[in-house]
Design an enzyme around this catalytic site. Structure first.
Site, PDB file in Angstrom:
ATOM      1  N   GLY A  23       0.792  -1.237   0.000  1.00 41.74           N
ATOM      2  CA  GLY A  23       0.000   0.000   0.000  1.00 41.74           C
ATOM      3  C   GLY A  23       0.819   1.279   0.000  1.00 41.74           C
ATOM      4  N   LEU A  56      -9.357  -7.860 -13.572  1.00 40.15           N
ATOM      5  CA  LEU A  56     -10.736  -7.370 -13.551  1.00 40.15           C
ATOM      6  C   LEU A  56     -11.370  -7.655 -14.909  1.00 40.15           C
ATOM      7  CD1 LEU A  56      -9.991  -4.018 -11.703  1.00 40.15           C
ATOM      8  CD2 LEU A  56     -11.088  -6.057 -10.739  1.00 40.15           C
ATOM      9  N   ASN A  74      -5.587   2.127 -13.363  1.00 40.50           N
ATOM     10  CA  ASN A  74      -4.661   1.147 -12.805  1.00 40.50           C
ATOM     11  C   ASN A  74      -3.221   1.638 -12.966  1.00 40.50           C
ATOM     12  OD1 ASN A  74      -3.752  -1.509 -11.865  1.00 40.50           O
ATOM     13  ND2 ASN A  74      -3.139  -1.883 -13.986  1.00 40.50           N
ATOM     14  N   HIS A 120       0.529   0.413 -13.728  1.00 42.31           N
ATOM     15  CA  HIS A 120       1.332  -0.690 -14.285  1.00 42.31           C
ATOM     16  C   HIS A 120       2.811  -0.291 -14.188  1.00 42.31           C
ATOM     17  CE1 HIS A 120       2.737  -3.920 -16.711  1.00 42.31           C
ATOM     18  NE2 HIS A 120       3.016  -3.179 -17.766  1.00 42.31           N
TER      19      HIS A 120
END
Ligand code: GRF
Length: 222
Positions: free
Chosen positions: A19, A114, A131, A133
């Site tokens: 995180g 997803l 997202n 990457h």
């Protein structure tokens, strides 16, 4: 002409692990750099340290683990597993669209694919999803992108690496890039140092990408 006043965007962050990217988002939201609040964090793992980071900032969390859905179904039973996976997706969609109701979703180290049964209802609900990457557009899609890009760099197959923030589509780690950041390959560099440099890029990119999406949402409201 006066500026249109916008309410702060509500952001849902999806995580699976440490995180550190979530932390970058929390810090930038607190400082006001991101015109939005992180209203919820969903983790695909109950062990993710990111859950503690969220709790430390009083952000509500939900653990949504695939293993709960797969419980008792042997790996070979592909059909049952597909049904369980689909139920996992449906429940996540329901949680998001009926309870959390965010303005946008940011995948910050979310390690699960997803698929359309997740993405389609979100698109219908007009909730954009982005997202992170840890490689450049068109390179090293899928897992272990940092290690794979480092190896390719050390073998002389690529001269640059980096990260990108992109809109999520069904194809893994593809979709329109919003933010791209590059670094040069350094011959002889350790994978640890390479990873450190990529993470430093990511922490800025994820904040910039989130701000970009909020700007787009605000533009649409005008
Ligand atoms: C990041 O490198 C991300 O690109 C990758 O997983 C890592 C997550 O890091 N997919 P963190 O959990 O945000 O620290």
């Amino acid at each position: 002409m006066s500026e249109v006043a916008h309410k702060k965007a509500s952001i849902l962050v999806l995580i699976s692990g440490n995180g550190s990217n979530l932390q970058a988002l929390i810090d930038s939201s607190k400082s006001g750099k991101i015109p939005g609040n992180i209203t919820h964090v969903v983790s695909s793992s109950s062990k993710a340290y990111g859950l503690e980071r969220a709790a430390n900032s009083n952000i509500p969390t939900t653990v949504h683990e695939l293993k709960t859905y797969y419980k008792g179904i042997p790996k070979e039973n592909k059909e049952e597993r597909a049904i369980a996976r689909s139920k996992f997706n449906q429940d996540l969609v329901e949680l998001i669209t009926t309870k959390i109701k965010p303005d946008l979703i940011v995948c910050a180290g979310w390690m699960l694919i997803l698929s359309a049964d997740f993405l389609k209802p979100l698109s219908e609900a007009h909730i954009p999803i982005i997202n992170l990457h840890p490689a450049l557009p068109g390179y090293f899609e899928g897992t272990h992108a940092i290690e794979r890009s480092w190896e390719a760099g050390q073998r002389g197959e690529v001269t640059k690496g980096g990260c990108m923030i992109h809109y999520v589509i069904e194809e893994v780690d593809m979709g329109e890039p919003l933010v791209v950041k590059e670094i040069d390959v350094i011959k002889g560099e350790t994978v640890e140092k390479w990873e450190e440099r990529i993470h430093a890029l990511e922490h800025n990119a994820i904040v910039e990408g989130t701000i970009e999406v909020i700007k787009c949402l605000n533009e649409k409201q005008k």
